[in-house]
Design a protein around this motif. Structure first.
Motif, PDB file in Angstrom:
ATOM      1  N   GLY A  14       0.900  -1.436  -0.164  1.00 58.21           N
ATOM      2  CA  GLY A  14      -0.011   0.162  -0.290  1.00 58.21           C
ATOM      3  C   GLY A  14       0.725   0.777  -0.660  1.00 58.21           C
ATOM      4  N   HIS A  16       0.062   5.470   0.424  1.00 60.29           N
ATOM      5  CA  HIS A  16      -0.438   6.561   0.868  1.00 60.29           C
ATOM      6  C   HIS A  16       0.699   7.867   0.490  1.00 60.29           C
ATOM      7  N   HIS A  27       4.157   3.792   2.507  1.00 55.80           N
ATOM      8  CA  HIS A  27       3.543   2.991   2.487  1.00 55.80           C
ATOM      9  C   HIS A  27       4.219   2.282   2.934  1.00 55.80           C
ATOM     10  N   LEU A  46      -6.604  -7.842   1.353  1.00 55.22           N
ATOM     11  CA  LEU A  46      -7.041  -6.744   0.727  1.00 55.22           C
ATOM     12  C   LEU A  46      -8.060  -6.062   0.341  1.00 55.22           C
ATOM     13  N   THR A  49      -8.863  -4.358   3.170  1.00 54.24           N
ATOM     14  CA  THR A  49      -8.136  -3.364   4.505  1.00 54.24           C
ATOM     15  C   THR A  49      -8.633  -1.482   3.458  1.00 54.24           C
ATOM     16  N   VAL A  50      -8.200  -2.235   2.631  1.00 53.94           N
ATOM     17  CA  VAL A  50      -9.296  -0.977   1.018  1.00 53.94           C
ATOM     18  C   VAL A  50      -9.880  -0.311   1.990  1.00 53.94           C
ATOM     19  N   SER A  53      -9.066   1.518   4.881  1.00 60.52           N
ATOM     20  CA  SER A  53      -8.197   2.759   4.223  1.00 60.52           C
ATOM     21  C   SER A  53      -9.077   3.982   3.508  1.00 60.52           C
TER      22      SER A  53
END
Length: 67
Positions: A14, A16, A27, A46, A49-50, A53
């Protein structure tokens, strides 16, 4: 991103960026052992988490999309 081609681990990567506070940009890489975590579970983690986030923000798809 989910990098599927490592021989022993699923790599969840990931990045950011765009935060006014530079400390929030960066990251992260999560390494999940293939002998303990299925591909389905790695993809599920994943996706969760996405979702967490994003929190209403826009996300850009990485170079390796999740199906």
């Amino acid at each position: 991103m989910l990098y599927e081609y490592h021989p022993t681990h699923w790599l969840l990567i990931g990045a950011h960026s765009g935060y006014a506070d530079p400390a929030k940009n960066g990251h992260e890489i999560l390494c999940l052992p293939r002998d303990e975590v299925s591909e389905r579970d790695a993809r599920s983690l994943l996706a969760r988490t996405v979702s967490i986030s994003a929190n209403g923000a826009s996300l850009q798809v990485g170079l390796i999309p999740i199906d």
